[in-house]
Design a protein around this motif. Structure first.
Motif, PDB file in Angstrom:
ATOM      1  N   ILE A 219       0.867  -1.181   0.000  1.00 52.57           N
ATOM      2  CA  ILE A 219       0.000   0.000   0.000  1.00 52.57           C
ATOM      3  C   ILE A 219       0.899   1.225   0.000  1.00 52.57           C
ATOM      4  CG2 ILE A 219      -1.735   1.302   1.290  1.00 52.57           C
ATOM      5  CD1 ILE A 219      -2.707  -1.365   2.435  1.00 52.57           C
ATOM      6  N   LYS A 220       0.790   2.026  -1.045  1.00 49.35           N
ATOM      7  CA  LYS A 220       1.660   3.186  -1.222  1.00 49.35           C
ATOM      8  C   LYS A 220       0.821   4.406  -1.595  1.00 49.35           C
ATOM      9  CE  LYS A 220       5.161   0.255  -3.482  1.00 49.35           C
ATOM     10  NZ  LYS A 220       5.979   0.096  -4.704  1.00 49.35           N
ATOM     11  N   PRO A 221       1.320   5.600  -1.273  1.00 48.96           N
ATOM     12  CA  PRO A 221       0.681   6.795  -1.844  1.00 48.96           C
ATOM     13  C   PRO A 221       0.917   6.795  -3.350  1.00 48.96           C
ATOM     14  CG  PRO A 221       2.695   7.386  -0.664  1.00 48.96           C
ATOM     15  CD  PRO A 221       2.457   5.933  -0.407  1.00 48.96           C
ATOM     16  N   LYS A 222      -0.055   7.293  -4.108  1.00 48.01           N
ATOM     17  CA  LYS A 222       0.058   7.246  -5.565  1.00 48.01           C
ATOM     18  C   LYS A 222       0.148   8.618  -6.209  1.00 48.01           C
ATOM     19  CE  LYS A 222      -1.931   2.729  -6.090  1.00 48.01           C
ATOM     20  NZ  LYS A 222      -2.987   1.869  -6.441  1.00 48.01           N
ATOM     21  N   THR A 223       0.004   9.662  -5.408  1.00 52.95           N
ATOM     22  CA  THR A 223       0.085  11.017  -5.943  1.00 52.95           C
ATOM     23  C   THR A 223       0.864  11.887  -4.956  1.00 52.95           C
ATOM     24  OG1 THR A 223      -1.924  11.814  -4.847  1.00 52.95           O
ATOM     25  CG2 THR A 223      -2.210  10.741  -6.995  1.00 52.95           C
ATOM     26  N   LEU A 224       1.249  13.081  -5.409  1.00 58.58           N
ATOM     27  CA  LEU A 224       1.957  14.010  -4.522  1.00 58.58           C
ATOM     28  C   LEU A 224       1.087  14.397  -3.326  1.00 58.58           C
ATOM     29  CD1 LEU A 224       3.724  16.434  -7.044  1.00 58.58           C
ATOM     30  CD2 LEU A 224       4.843  14.968  -5.355  1.00 58.58           C
ATOM     31  N   GLY A 225      -0.209  14.588  -3.568  1.00 56.54           N
ATOM     32  CA  GLY A 225      -1.129  14.931  -2.486  1.00 56.54           C
ATOM     33  C   GLY A 225      -1.198  13.829  -1.448  1.00 56.54           C
ATOM     34  N   GLN A 226      -1.267  12.576  -1.906  1.00 54.07           N
ATOM     35  CA  GLN A 226      -1.310  11.444  -0.986  1.00 54.07           C
ATOM     36  C   GLN A 226       0.012  11.293  -0.225  1.00 54.07           C
ATOM     37  OE1 GLN A 226      -2.517   7.810  -2.901  1.00 54.07           O
ATOM     38  NE2 GLN A 226      -4.614   8.496  -3.189  1.00 54.07           N
ATOM     39  N   LYS A 227       1.134  11.542  -0.915  1.00 52.78           N
ATOM     40  CA  LYS A 227       2.445  11.454  -0.256  1.00 52.78           C
ATOM     41  C   LYS A 227       2.549  12.496   0.858  1.00 52.78           C
ATOM     42  CE  LYS A 227       6.911  10.192  -0.106  1.00 52.78           C
ATOM     43  NZ  LYS A 227       7.319  10.776   1.174  1.00 52.78           N
ATOM     44  N   ASN A 228       2.093  13.704   0.585  1.00 52.63           N
ATOM     45  CA  ASN A 228       2.102  14.763   1.596  1.00 52.63           C
ATOM     46  C   ASN A 228       1.202  14.387   2.773  1.00 52.63           C
ATOM     47  OD1 ASN A 228       2.519  17.488   2.697  1.00 52.63           O
ATOM     48  ND2 ASN A 228       0.407  17.840   2.075  1.00 52.63           N
ATOM     49  N   TYR A 229       0.048  13.797   2.464  1.00 55.44           N
ATOM     50  CA  TYR A 229      -0.905  13.349   3.492  1.00 55.44           C
ATOM     51  C   TYR A 229      -0.253  12.325   4.426  1.00 55.44           C
ATOM     52  CZ  TYR A 229      -5.347  11.173   5.134  1.00 55.44           C
ATOM     53  OH  TYR A 229      -6.383  10.663   5.880  1.00 55.44           O
ATOM     54  N   VAL A 230       0.404  11.330   3.834  1.00 55.48           N
ATOM     55  CA  VAL A 230       1.075  10.285   4.622  1.00 55.48           C
ATOM     56  C   VAL A 230       2.213  10.884   5.462  1.00 55.48           C
ATOM     57  CG1 VAL A 230       2.563   8.234   4.419  1.00 55.48           C
ATOM     58  CG2 VAL A 230       0.450   8.373   3.096  1.00 55.48           C
ATOM     59  N   ASP A 231       2.988  11.782   4.878  1.00 60.08           N
ATOM     60  CA  ASP A 231       4.094  12.419   5.612  1.00 60.08           C
ATOM     61  C   ASP A 231       3.569  13.230   6.795  1.00 60.08           C
ATOM     62  OD1 ASP A 231       5.989  11.344   3.933  1.00 60.08           O
ATOM     63  OD2 ASP A 231       6.168  13.132   2.666  1.00 60.08           O
ATOM     64  N   GLN A 232       2.451  13.945   6.593  1.00 59.04           N
ATOM     65  CA  GLN A 232       1.875  14.734   7.677  1.00 59.04           C
ATOM     66  C   GLN A 232       1.352  13.843   8.802  1.00 59.04           C
ATOM     67  OE1 GLN A 232       1.996  18.081   8.044  1.00 59.04           O
ATOM     68  NE2 GLN A 232       3.216  18.043   6.178  1.00 59.04           N
ATOM     69  N   ILE A 233       0.779  12.689   8.432  1.00 55.85           N
ATOM     70  CA  ILE A 233       0.293  11.744   9.442  1.00 55.85           C
ATOM     71  C   ILE A 233       1.470  11.246  10.301  1.00 55.85           C
ATOM     72  CG2 ILE A 233      -0.709   9.443   9.791  1.00 55.85           C
ATOM     73  CD1 ILE A 233      -2.490   9.989   7.336  1.00 55.85           C
ATOM     74  N   ARG A 234       2.607  11.023   9.660  1.00 54.27           N
ATOM     75  CA  ARG A 234       3.793  10.579  10.411  1.00 54.27           C
ATOM     76  C   ARG A 234       4.298  11.658  11.365  1.00 54.27           C
ATOM     77  NH1 ARG A 234       5.918   8.189   4.992  1.00 54.27           N
ATOM     78  NH2 ARG A 234       5.385   5.985   5.199  1.00 54.27           N
ATOM     79  N   ASP A 235       4.191  12.912  10.944  1.00 55.66           N
ATOM     80  CA  ASP A 235       4.820  14.018  11.687  1.00 55.66           C
ATOM     81  C   ASP A 235       3.925  14.653  12.744  1.00 55.66           C
ATOM     82  OD1 ASP A 235       7.063  13.659  10.175  1.00 55.66           O
ATOM     83  OD2 ASP A 235       6.625  15.288   8.763  1.00 55.66           O
ATOM     84  N   LYS A 236       2.617  14.680  12.522  1.00 55.77           N
ATOM     85  CA  LYS A 236       1.714  15.451  13.391  1.00 55.77           C
ATOM     86  C   LYS A 236       0.840  14.533  14.245  1.00 55.77           C
ATOM     87  CE  LYS A 236       2.845  19.486  11.523  1.00 55.77           C
ATOM     88  NZ  LYS A 236       3.442  20.601  12.258  1.00 55.77           N
ATOM     89  N   MET A 237       0.371  15.090  15.357  1.00 54.77           N
ATOM     90  CA  MET A 237      -0.499  14.333  16.271  1.00 54.77           C
ATOM     91  C   MET A 237      -1.925  14.242  15.729  1.00 54.77           C
ATOM     92  SD  MET A 237      -1.181  15.124  20.289  1.00 54.77           S
ATOM     93  CE  MET A 237      -2.502  14.317  21.191  1.00 54.77           C
ATOM     94  N   ILE A 238      -2.398  15.340  15.128  1.00 56.07           N
ATOM     95  CA  ILE A 238      -3.750  15.367  14.558  1.00 56.07           C
ATOM     96  C   ILE A 238      -3.661  15.843  13.113  1.00 56.07           C
ATOM     97  CG2 ILE A 238      -6.059  16.396  14.705  1.00 56.07           C
ATOM     98  CD1 ILE A 238      -5.613  16.791  17.697  1.00 56.07           C
ATOM     99  N   VAL A 239      -4.278  15.095  12.211  1.00 62.98           N
ATOM    100  CA  VAL A 239      -4.249  15.448  10.785  1.00 62.98           C
ATOM    101  C   VAL A 239      -5.671  15.401  10.227  1.00 62.98           C
ATOM    102  CG1 VAL A 239      -3.416  14.807   8.487  1.00 62.98           C
ATOM    103  CG2 VAL A 239      -1.901  14.579  10.463  1.00 62.98           C
ATOM    104  N   PHE A 240      -6.033  16.451   9.513  1.00 60.91           N
ATOM    105  CA  PHE A 240      -7.305  16.495   8.784  1.00 60.91           C
ATOM    106  C   PHE A 240      -7.022  16.178   7.316  1.00 60.91           C
ATOM    107  CE2 PHE A 240      -8.335  18.844  12.531  1.00 60.91           C
ATOM    108  CZ  PHE A 240      -9.714  18.758  12.703  1.00 60.91           C
ATOM    109  N   GLY A 241      -7.689  15.170   6.775  1.00 64.69           N
ATOM    110  CA  GLY A 241      -7.580  14.841   5.355  1.00 64.69           C
ATOM    111  C   GLY A 241      -8.870  15.230   4.659  1.00 64.69           C
ATOM    112  N   ILE A 242      -8.829  16.300   3.870  1.00 66.18           N
ATOM    113  CA  ILE A 242     -10.036  16.831   3.232  1.00 66.18           C
ATOM    114  C   ILE A 242      -9.930  16.620   1.725  1.00 66.18           C
ATOM    115  CG2 ILE A 242     -11.559  18.832   3.045  1.00 66.18           C
ATOM    116  CD1 ILE A 242     -10.879  18.017   5.946  1.00 66.18           C
ATOM    117  N   GLY A 243     -10.949  16.027   1.124  1.00 67.83           N
ATOM    118  CA  GLY A 243     -10.895  15.828  -0.320  1.00 67.83           C
ATOM    119  C   GLY A 243     -12.075  15.030  -0.830  1.00 67.83           C
TER     120      GLY A 243
END
Length: 350
Positions: free
Chosen positions: A110-134
């Motif tokens: 299971i991998k991110p497939k776009t730049l937006g998804q890659k940024n989303y995954v990176d933010q989840i790793r770095d932050k305590m709370i993440v909002f994914g809107i789309g």
């Protein structure tokens, strides 16, 4: 403009994967980049304007490398590679592919497939709370679930809690038979589907029995403090402001929360403001919280879904524009009426 010709190697074992069934992908590259592809004897000749040939070469090199790494080439992969070529971001495609979140029970990565998804995954790793809107199909929930399961398997958290508001999508289901679990299961089915695919039914059932995985409607979060847990709130656009505040204040030490939603798919009563909408305004200046906006470019379902999302975005933008114009006209009319009344009063006084 003069044409140029470039020849690149195309290993026979990857040719059908890169070009697609009946050369579907090759035709898409030709039409979008305005070039001609001629494949023969293990090489591909690219003919066209120099800038377009450079782009096409980058697209083909990326697709060949993805195939070499064992990826299944889809129409979405091809379309996205083409779109990156126009932004001169072709190198990022292989970087995105290098990031494996986890593997399904069948061994599929299971991998991110776009730049937006890659940024989303990176933010989840770095932050305590993440909002994914789309919009639908951008992988918001699936990637959040994958990250939660990976953290659970790595013993980063003690349990996974998955929740969503129990609101029907524009239709009333009536009273459902059975116990609490039976009643809420229809609302939580999309979460179960992802869990089964990634963990497998047996592992999921075993951890559910032990209370290490909890799937429950949002209302059952009230009064709890959730420590050392990975919490995913799905369909957050259907929360009320009070529910969203309640959820965000449940998060305890060692926990991580992911809130996913699509503001264009609210199922709340007419003119009821979404808790997600309010939260995005309230938390925008808190550093420990990240908001990731995914777009139609991040849709990884059937290409038709991307077209539908785009069509709805255009329609909703037009509706909002007309609504704003009507509101402005009403304000002007009110102001004109006020001024007219004031002028009449002044004339009477004279």
């Amino acid at each position: 403009m003069s044409e140029v010709e470039v020849v690149i190697d195309m290993p026979a074992e990857y040719s059908s994967m890169v070009f697609g069934q009946f050369d579907e992908y090759a035709k898409a590259i030709e039409s979008n980049l305005n070039i001609e592809l001629i494949a023969r004897d293990g090489v591909v000749k690219i003919i066209g304007a120099e800038a377009n040939v450079i782009r096409a070469r980058g697209v083909l090199d990326n697709l060949i490398e993805l195939a070499r790494r064992g990826n299944q080439i889809s129409r979405q992969s091809v379309d996205y590679a083409i779109s990156l070529s126009f932004d001169d971001k072709q190198d990022t495609m292989l970087e995105i592919d290098s990031d494996t979140v986890c593997r399904t029970i069948a061994g599929k990565p299971i991998k991110p497939k776009t730049l937006g998804q890659k940024n989303y995954v990176d933010q989840i790793r770095d932050k305590m709370i993440v909002f994914g809107i789309g919009p639908a199909g951008t992988g918001k929930t699936y990637l959040a679930m994958a990250m939660a399961i990976q953290a659970f398997k790595s013993n980063e958290v003690n349990k996974i809690i998955l929740t969503r508001p129990a609101i029907e999508a524009g239709e009333k289901l009536g009273f459902l038979p059975g116990d609490l679990q039976s009643k809420v299961d229809p609302y939580l089915r999309p979460l179960y589907d992802a869990l089964y695919e990634i963990m497998g039914p047996e592992s999921f059932a075993k951890n559910m029995e032990k209370g290490l995985i909890e799937v429950a409607p949002l209302a059952y979060m009230r009064g709890r403090t959730l420590d050392n847990a990975y919490i995913v709130l799905d369909e957050a656009q259907n929360t009320t402001p009070a529910q969203m505040k309640m959820f965000l204040t449940r998060i305890g030490f060692g926990s991580k929360a992911i809130i996913t939603g699509d503001l264009s798919q609210k199922d709340l009563p007419f003119e009821t403001r979404s808790g997600l909408e309010v939260a995005l305004t309230v938390i925008k200046n808190i550093e420990e919280i990240s908001v990731c906006h995914l777009t139609s470019l991040d849709v990884v379902r059937h290409p038709l879904v991307q077209k539908i999302v785009n069509a709805y975005e255009v329609y909703e933008e037009k509706q909002n524009r007309q609504k704003k114009q009507r509101s402005e006209q009403e304000n002007r009319n009110q102001n004109d009426g006020r001024r007219y009344g004031e002028n009449r009063n002044n004339k009477r006084k004279r």
